[in-house]
Enzyme design. Structure first.
Site, PDB file in Angstrom:
ATOM      1  N   GLN A  48       0.811  -1.215   0.000  1.00 45.81           N
ATOM      2  CA  GLN A  48       0.000   0.000   0.000  1.00 45.81           C
ATOM      3  C   GLN A  48       0.850   1.273   0.000  1.00 45.81           C
ATOM      4  OE1 GLN A  48      -3.058  -1.477   3.270  1.00 45.81           O
ATOM      5  NE2 GLN A  48      -3.865   0.238   2.108  1.00 45.81           N
ATOM      6  N   HIS A  49       0.183   2.379  -0.326  1.00 41.21           N
ATOM      7  CA  HIS A  49       0.678   3.749  -0.111  1.00 41.21           C
ATOM      8  C   HIS A  49       1.777   4.214  -1.060  1.00 41.21           C
ATOM      9  CE1 HIS A  49      -1.529   3.254   3.592  1.00 41.21           C
ATOM     10  NE2 HIS A  49      -0.629   2.455   4.118  1.00 41.21           N
TER      11      HIS A  49
ATOM     12  N   ASP B 209      -2.255  -5.006  -0.130  1.00 40.76           N
ATOM     13  CA  ASP B 209      -1.912  -6.326   0.404  1.00 40.76           C
ATOM     14  C   ASP B 209      -2.725  -6.673   1.644  1.00 40.76           C
ATOM     15  OD1 ASP B 209      -0.602  -4.388   1.926  1.00 40.76           O
ATOM     16  OD2 ASP B 209       1.392  -5.264   1.668  1.00 40.76           O
TER      17      ASP B 209
END
Length: 497
Positions: free
Chosen positions: A79-80, A241
């Site tokens: 992520q991110h 994820d």
């Protein structure tokens, strides 16, 4: 025979699993390592081209007959991360990742521009924390102005791999809620936060459309040929994820609690309604299945045990022996394992701390235990916020690399005072992506099964890997956890300064 594939692009490796739903078995799997570029300023970056190369390497390692029967696939991604792409689809700079702490000052700037953390939570349900995508935009504008000027689309790592697979630019609600811009209550972008990120540019024009959780896309013909999969194969939306691990562990209905012990540590629970904390004690994310996924994330989990093992010249495969050779509490040795800075607790500039060293506990075994305990206590710190909010759970479903350790499974059971169960399919995120692809493919064919129906049917637990709390050890860990909290209170003013 219809097969489904799940792709998990993590920090350390990219994995592919191929699942036969009729036989309820993984029929093939492959993995390729990924390199991480680290800087002393806290930067953590990867080249998206390396993800693509790893993807091709993994598919090349699969039997051609298996590849030829893949009907649908989905991507799980870390992520991110921020992948800047120009109008032609070219990547403009390395991807700054979830564990990148070089943009922590930009987090504060964005929140200050809208009135502070409390106002930010009012707007989006979350503060803009270190590592979130939003903070990477002003950093890129300042440090990579040429790339920022050519930026056409903001993609997350999983979005970028979907772009490679389909030729289309889109995102989905679960991963999008980790950008810092999505109002998780309404599932819409916050224009105020986008303006706070860059008042001189309309960043909404750079955001891809958001696809629904059961959407399917056609695979790009050239990519299908290169991977050896059918041209008629479909690509499901996938997700972050953690969102995919929620599917892979069956955490798609209320009351389930899942824990992932990977490079980072996460703790998450499904909800049918938004679960926002006004103090921002947890991430109030959307799920990738139409609901919400309140989540605790620590930035230091298996990375800490791996660092200790490397420092003393042994493998983490030998770590359980060190745990068995030492007692709960590590003879008073305490590790605050903030090697990458930390998100829970919120210490973006945090550093690792060892306390309580003496002549009896200054051994590799004690340090390894202290690392594992410290990583677990950070998750317990977040779990306590869940409990204070009234959430109740009767078990923990464990996934990630750390779940392979019998001693870590027992440690989690003892620290949290809850039974621990482990799915048969250890690669929770990749398997979850495969199940999402199976669900979306079924719906496209008129199957009304819910995602819960799918996980009930396909997520099995491995009874031999379960662990139950031991009251004596739980008491010892409770004392050690209290000691950890005292040290955390003591160092917090120093590490926030």
């Amino acid at each position: 025979m219809d097969l489904v594939a799940g792709i998990d692009a993590g920090t350390q490796s990219l994995k592919v699993v191929v699942y036969d739903a009729a036989g309820q078995a993984i029929v093939a799997a492959a993995s390729a390592p990924l390199e991480l570029s680290s800087g002393s300023d806290g930067s953590r970056e990867q080249r998206p081209a390396d993800w693509v190369a790893a993807l091709h390497a993994c598919f090349s390692a699969l039997d051609p007959g298996i590849r030829a029967n893949i009907a649908a696939l989905a991507v799980s991604g870390q992520q991110h991360g921020f992948v800047p792409v120009d109008a032609a689809g070219e990547v403009l700079a390395p991807a700054k990742l979830w564990c990148d702490t070089s943009t922590s000052a930009e987090c504060v700037q964005i929140m200050d521009a809208v009135g502070g953390p409390a106002r930010t939570i009012e707007l989006a349900g979350n503060p803009v924390l270190t590592g979130y995508t939003a903070s990477k935009l002003p950093w890129t504008k300042a440090h990579r102005p040429e790339a920022y000027a050519r930026l056409a689309t903001i993609l997350l790592p999983h979005d970028y791999l979907n772009f490679v697979l389909t030729g289309q630019r889109f995102c989905e609600y679960g991963d999008a809620s980790g950008t810092g811009w999505l109002d998780v209550r309404t599932r819409t972008w916050s224009n105020e936060l986008l303006r706070a990120t860059d008042p001189d540019r309309d960043l909404a024009e750079c955001l891809p459309p958001i696809a629904g959780p059961d959407a399917l896309f056609g695979v790009d013909p050239a990519t299908a040929a290169a991977l050896g999969i059918p041209a008629a194969a479909k690509v499901a939306v996938g997700g972050g994820d953690n969102m995919m691990a929620a599917i892979g562990t069956g955490c798609v209905v209320p009351g389930r609690l899942a824990m992932s012990l990977g490079t980072s540590g996460t703790l998450f629970a499904y909800s049918d309604t938004p679960v926002v904390d006004p103090e921002g004690a947890w991430a109030a994310f959307c799920s990738s299945t139409g609901g919400w996924l309140p989540l605790i994330c620590t930035m230091n989990c298996t990375v800490v045990t791996e660092q200790v093992a490397k420092a003393f010249g042994f493998s983490t495969r030998d770590g359980d022996a060190h745990l068995r050779a030492t007692a709960p509490g590590a003879e008073g040795l305490v590790m605050l394992p903030f090697l990458n800075g930390e998100r829970t607790p919120d210490l973006p500039h945090g550093k690792g701390v060892l306390a309580g060293l003496d002549t009896t506990n200054m051994t590799p075994a004690h340090l390894y235990r202290a690392a594992m305990e410290g990583a677990t206590y950070s998750l317990k710190y977040g779990y306590d916020a869940f409990v204070r909010a009234g959430m109740q759970f009767d078990r923990i479903v464990l996934t990630g690399g750390g779940s392979n350790s019998a001693e870590w499974r027992q440690l989690v059971a003892d620290v949290f005072g809850l039974p621990v169960e482990v799915p048969v399919q250890a690669e929770g995120a990749a398997f979850g992506a495969a199940l999402q692809a199976l669900w979306a493919l079924g719906r496209s064919r008129g199957d009304a099964a819910s995602i819960h129906d799918i996980t009930d049917r396909h997520v099995a637990l491995e009874a031999s890997l379960s662990a139950r709390p031991d009251p004596a050890r739980s008491q010892a860990y409770a004392s050690a956890y209290t000691r950890y909290l005292r040290h955390l209170d003591a160092i917090t003013p120093l590490q926030r300064g």
